[in-house]
Scaffold this active site. Structure first.
Site, PDB file in Angstrom:
ATOM      1  CE  LYS A  13      -1.930  -1.069   3.901  1.00 43.85           C
ATOM      2  NZ  LYS A  13      -1.308  -2.495   4.139  1.00 43.85           N
ATOM      3  NE  ARG A  87      -4.586  -1.169   9.903  1.00 42.85           N
ATOM      4  CZ  ARG A  87      -3.680  -0.988   9.246  1.00 42.85           C
ATOM      5  NH1 ARG A  87      -3.644   0.448   8.721  1.00 42.85           N
ATOM      6  NH2 ARG A  87      -2.738  -1.651   9.398  1.00 42.85           N
ATOM      7  NE  ARG A 126       7.640  -2.069   6.051  1.00 43.86           N
ATOM      8  CZ  ARG A 126       6.395  -2.009   6.298  1.00 43.86           C
ATOM      9  NH1 ARG A 126       5.639  -1.574   5.494  1.00 43.86           N
ATOM     10  NH2 ARG A 126       6.194  -2.507   7.433  1.00 43.86           N
ATOM     11  NE  ARG A 160       5.911   0.028  10.051  1.00 43.45           N
ATOM     12  CZ  ARG A 160       4.894  -0.019   9.338  1.00 43.45           C
ATOM     13  NH1 ARG A 160       4.872   0.345   8.478  1.00 43.45           N
ATOM     14  NH2 ARG A 160       3.930  -0.936   9.852  1.00 43.45           N
ATOM     15  NE  ARG A 171       2.228  -4.803  11.145  1.00 35.76           N
ATOM     16  CZ  ARG A 171       3.243  -4.843  10.373  1.00 35.76           C
ATOM     17  NH1 ARG A 171       4.578  -5.278  10.987  1.00 35.76           N
ATOM     18  NH2 ARG A 171       3.028  -4.118   9.356  1.00 35.76           N
TER      19      ARG A 171
HETATM   20  P1  AP5 Z   1       4.739  -1.519   1.883  1.00 35.10           P
HETATM   21  O1  AP5 Z   1       4.457  -0.826   0.695  1.00 35.10           O
HETATM   22  O2  AP5 Z   1       5.755  -1.134   2.834  1.00 35.10           O
HETATM   23  O3  AP5 Z   1       3.412  -2.380   2.377  1.00 35.10           O
HETATM   24  P2  AP5 Z   1       2.421  -1.819   3.046  1.00 35.10           P
HETATM   25  O4  AP5 Z   1       1.095  -2.436   2.519  1.00 35.10           O
HETATM   26  O5  AP5 Z   1       2.395  -0.250   3.321  1.00 35.10           O
HETATM   27  O6  AP5 Z   1       2.576  -2.406   4.679  1.00 35.10           O
HETATM   28  P3  AP5 Z   1       2.677  -1.731   5.939  1.00 35.10           P
HETATM   29  O7  AP5 Z   1       3.182  -2.804   6.795  1.00 35.10           O
HETATM   30  O8  AP5 Z   1       2.934  -0.515   6.111  1.00 35.10           O
HETATM   31  O9  AP5 Z   1       1.102  -1.803   6.372  1.00 35.10           O
HETATM   32  P4  AP5 Z   1       0.348  -1.718   7.682  1.00 35.10           P
HETATM   33  O10 AP5 Z   1      -0.869  -1.710   7.255  1.00 35.10           O
HETATM   34  O11 AP5 Z   1       0.719  -2.976   8.714  1.00 35.10           O
HETATM   35  O12 AP5 Z   1       1.169  -0.606   8.404  1.00 35.10           O
HETATM   36  P5  AP5 Z   1       0.323   0.822   8.726  1.00 35.10           P
HETATM   37  O13 AP5 Z   1       1.649   1.820   8.724  1.00 35.10           O
HETATM   38  O14 AP5 Z   1      -0.738   1.028   8.072  1.00 35.10           O
HETATM   39  O15 AP5 Z   1       5.614  -2.779   1.204  1.00 35.10           O
HETATM   40  C1  AP5 Z   1       6.359  -3.923   2.230  1.00 35.10           C
HETATM   41  C2  AP5 Z   1       7.670  -4.169   1.595  1.00 35.10           C
HETATM   42  O16 AP5 Z   1       7.549  -5.017   0.325  1.00 35.10           O
HETATM   43  C3  AP5 Z   1       8.517  -3.308   1.372  1.00 35.10           C
HETATM   44  O17 AP5 Z   1       9.806  -3.557   1.920  1.00 35.10           O
HETATM   45  C4  AP5 Z   1       8.462  -3.076  -0.058  1.00 35.10           C
HETATM   46  O18 AP5 Z   1       9.591  -2.611  -0.713  1.00 35.10           O
HETATM   47  C5  AP5 Z   1       8.143  -4.522  -0.574  1.00 35.10           C
HETATM   48  N1  AP5 Z   1       7.235  -4.562  -2.005  1.00 35.10           N
HETATM   49  C6  AP5 Z   1       6.257  -3.522  -2.108  1.00 35.10           C
HETATM   50  N2  AP5 Z   1       5.582  -3.922  -3.064  1.00 35.10           N
HETATM   51  C7  AP5 Z   1       6.278  -5.052  -3.724  1.00 35.10           C
HETATM   52  C8  AP5 Z   1       6.064  -5.808  -5.054  1.00 35.10           C
HETATM   53  N3  AP5 Z   1       5.142  -5.646  -5.637  1.00 35.10           N
HETATM   54  N4  AP5 Z   1       6.962  -6.962  -5.111  1.00 35.10           N
HETATM   55  C9  AP5 Z   1       8.032  -7.178  -4.170  1.00 35.10           C
HETATM   56  N5  AP5 Z   1       8.260  -6.165  -3.149  1.00 35.10           N
HETATM   57  C10 AP5 Z   1       7.286  -5.292  -2.768  1.00 35.10           C
HETATM   58  O19 AP5 Z   1      -0.029   0.530  10.391  1.00 35.10           O
HETATM   59  C11 AP5 Z   1       1.035   0.276  11.527  1.00 35.10           C
HETATM   60  C12 AP5 Z   1      -0.012   0.258  12.451  1.00 35.10           C
HETATM   61  O20 AP5 Z   1      -0.404   1.551  13.186  1.00 35.10           O
HETATM   62  C13 AP5 Z   1      -1.095  -0.782  12.989  1.00 35.10           C
HETATM   63  O21 AP5 Z   1      -0.525  -2.077  13.255  1.00 35.10           O
HETATM   64  C14 AP5 Z   1      -2.044  -0.177  14.007  1.00 35.10           C
HETATM   65  O22 AP5 Z   1      -1.529  -0.399  15.218  1.00 35.10           O
HETATM   66  C15 AP5 Z   1      -1.666   1.269  13.483  1.00 35.10           C
HETATM   67  N6  AP5 Z   1      -2.828   1.849  12.614  1.00 35.10           N
HETATM   68  C16 AP5 Z   1      -2.512   2.493  11.163  1.00 35.10           C
HETATM   69  N7  AP5 Z   1      -3.630   2.777  10.714  1.00 35.10           N
HETATM   70  C17 AP5 Z   1      -4.727   2.527  11.617  1.00 35.10           C
HETATM   71  C18 AP5 Z   1      -6.214   2.413  11.392  1.00 35.10           C
HETATM   72  N8  AP5 Z   1      -6.601   3.159  10.377  1.00 35.10           N
HETATM   73  N9  AP5 Z   1      -6.757   2.025  12.544  1.00 35.10           N
HETATM   74  C19 AP5 Z   1      -6.270   1.651  13.676  1.00 35.10           C
HETATM   75  N10 AP5 Z   1      -4.974   1.395  13.722  1.00 35.10           N
HETATM   76  C20 AP5 Z   1      -4.205   1.873  12.727  1.00 35.10           C
END
Ligand code: AP5
Ligand code: ZN
Length: 216
Positions: A13, A87, A126, A160, A171
Site C-alpha cells: 500500500k 481498517r 523492509r 520499524r 497484525r
Molecule cells: P509496503 O509498501 O511498505 O507495504 P504496506 O502495505 O504499506 O505495509 P505496512 O506494513 O506499512 O502496512 P500496515 O497496514 O501493517 O502498516 P501501517 O503503517 O498502516 O511494502 C512492504 C515491503 O514489500 C517493502 O519493503 C516493499 O519494498 C516491498 N514491496 C512492495 N511491493 C512489492 C512488490 N510488488 N514486489 C516485491 N516487493 C514489494 O499500520 C501500522 C500500525 O499502525 C497498525 O498495526 C496499527 O497499530 C496502527 N494503525 C494504522 N492505521 C490504523 C487504523 N486505520 N486504525 C487503527 N490502527 C491503525
C-alpha cells in the site's frame, strides 16, 4: 479521484501510494505514518499509541478518525489516497460521512491481494527512509548505495519496531478479524477492484493506473 488502498500488512500500500503522489500529484493519507509521527512528537497520545502499535494491535477508531478528519479539510491535489484507513467498519462509515461533509466522493477501493506466505518476507526485509518516507526492501528494492536514499539522498534508513515475524502474526490476525469485513462492505457498494499484489511493483502500479484512468 479519491481511492482506498486496502490490503494486509506488507501488501504494498505505502509503496504504491508514494508512486501515485509522484505520478499524479495525489495526497497520501497514511494513518500508520501519522501515528508514527505522533509517537515521535512525545505527546500523551503518542505514548499511548506507541505501545499498541508495537504489539501489532489496532489503535482506537476515535483516534484515527480524528487524524483523518484534520487532513480532509486540507488541499486534495489530484485526490486523496487512503493508505491503511479505514481498517474497521466504524472507520469506513466515518470516512463516508467525512467525505460527504467536504463534498468529495470515494471513487475506488483497490484490494491488494497477496498471500500470507509472501508477507513475512516483505515485512522482515523492509526498511524506510526516515527523511522522505521512501520504502525499500533488502531483496526486492535495495537502495543503489547502501544506507543512502535513492530519492532524497539522506542517510537515515530506519526499520520499524513492529516489523518482526511475531508482531506480523498479530497484525495479520487484526486484519482478518477487523479489516477484511470491509471487502464485503465495499463490494456491496460496487466499489471494490482487486489487483494482484504479488506482481512486480511496476505491474501493480500499471494495474492501479488502469483503475484510476477508468474513473476519470
Ligand atoms: P509496503 O509498501 O511498505 O507495504 P504496506 O502495505 O504499506 O505495509 P505496512 O506494513 O506499512 O502496512 P500496515 O497496514 O501493517 O502498516 P501501517 O503503517 O498502516 O511494502 C512492504 C515491503 O514489500 C517493502 O519493503 C516493499 O519494498 C516491498 N514491496 C512492495 N511491493 C512489492 C512488490 N510488488 N514486489 C516485491 N516487493 C514489494 O499500520 C501500522 C500500525 O499502525 C497498525 O498495526 C496499527 O497499530 C496502527 N494503525 C494504522 N492505521 C490504523 C487504523 N486505520 N486504525 C487503527 N490502527 C491503525
Ligand atoms: Zn529519502
Amino acid at each position: 479521484t479519491n481511492i482506498i488502498l486496502l490490503g494486509p500488512p506488507g501488501a504494498g500500500k505505502g509503496t504504491q501510494a508514494k508512486r501515485l503522489v509522484d505520478a499524479r500529484n495525489m495526497v497520501q493519507l497514511s494513518t500508520g505514518d501519522m501515528l508514527r509521527e505522533a509517537k515521535t512528537s512525545g505527546s500523551e497520545m503518542g505514548r499511548k499509541v506507541a505501545a499498541i502499535m508495537e504489539r501489532g494491535e489496532l489503535v482506537t477508531d476515535e483516534v484515527v478518525i480524528g487524524l483523518i478528519r484534520e487532513k480532509l479539510s486540507g488541499a486534495a491535489g489530484g485526490g486523496f489516497i487512503f493508505d491503511g484507513f479505514p481498517r474497521t467498519l466504524a472507520q469506513a462509515d466515518a470516512l463516508g460521512d467525512l467525505l460527504a461533509e467536504v463534498g468529495q466522493n470515494l471513487d475506488a477501493v483497490i484490494e491488494m491481494q497477496v498471500d500470507d506466505a509472501a508477507l513475512v518476507a516483505r515485512i522482515t526485509g523492509r526498511y524506510t527512509c526516515g527523511a522522505c518516507g521512501s520504502v525499500y526492501h533488502d531483496q526486492t528494492r535495495p537502495a543503489a548505495v547502501e544506507g543512502v536514499c535513492d530519492d532524497c539522498g539522506a542517510s537515515q534508513m530506519v526499520r520499524r519496531a513492529d516489523d518482526t515475524e511475531e508482531t506480523l502474526r498479530t497484525r495479520l490476525m487484526e486484519y482478518y478479524k477487523k479489516t477484511s469485513p470491509l471487502l464485503g462492505y465495499y463490494y456491496a457498494k460496487g466499489a471494490l477492484t482487486p489487483v494482484d499484489g504479488l506482481a512486480a511493483m511496476d505491474e501493480v502500479a500499471g494495474a492501479i493506473a488502469a483503475v484510476l484512468d477508468s474513473k476519470n
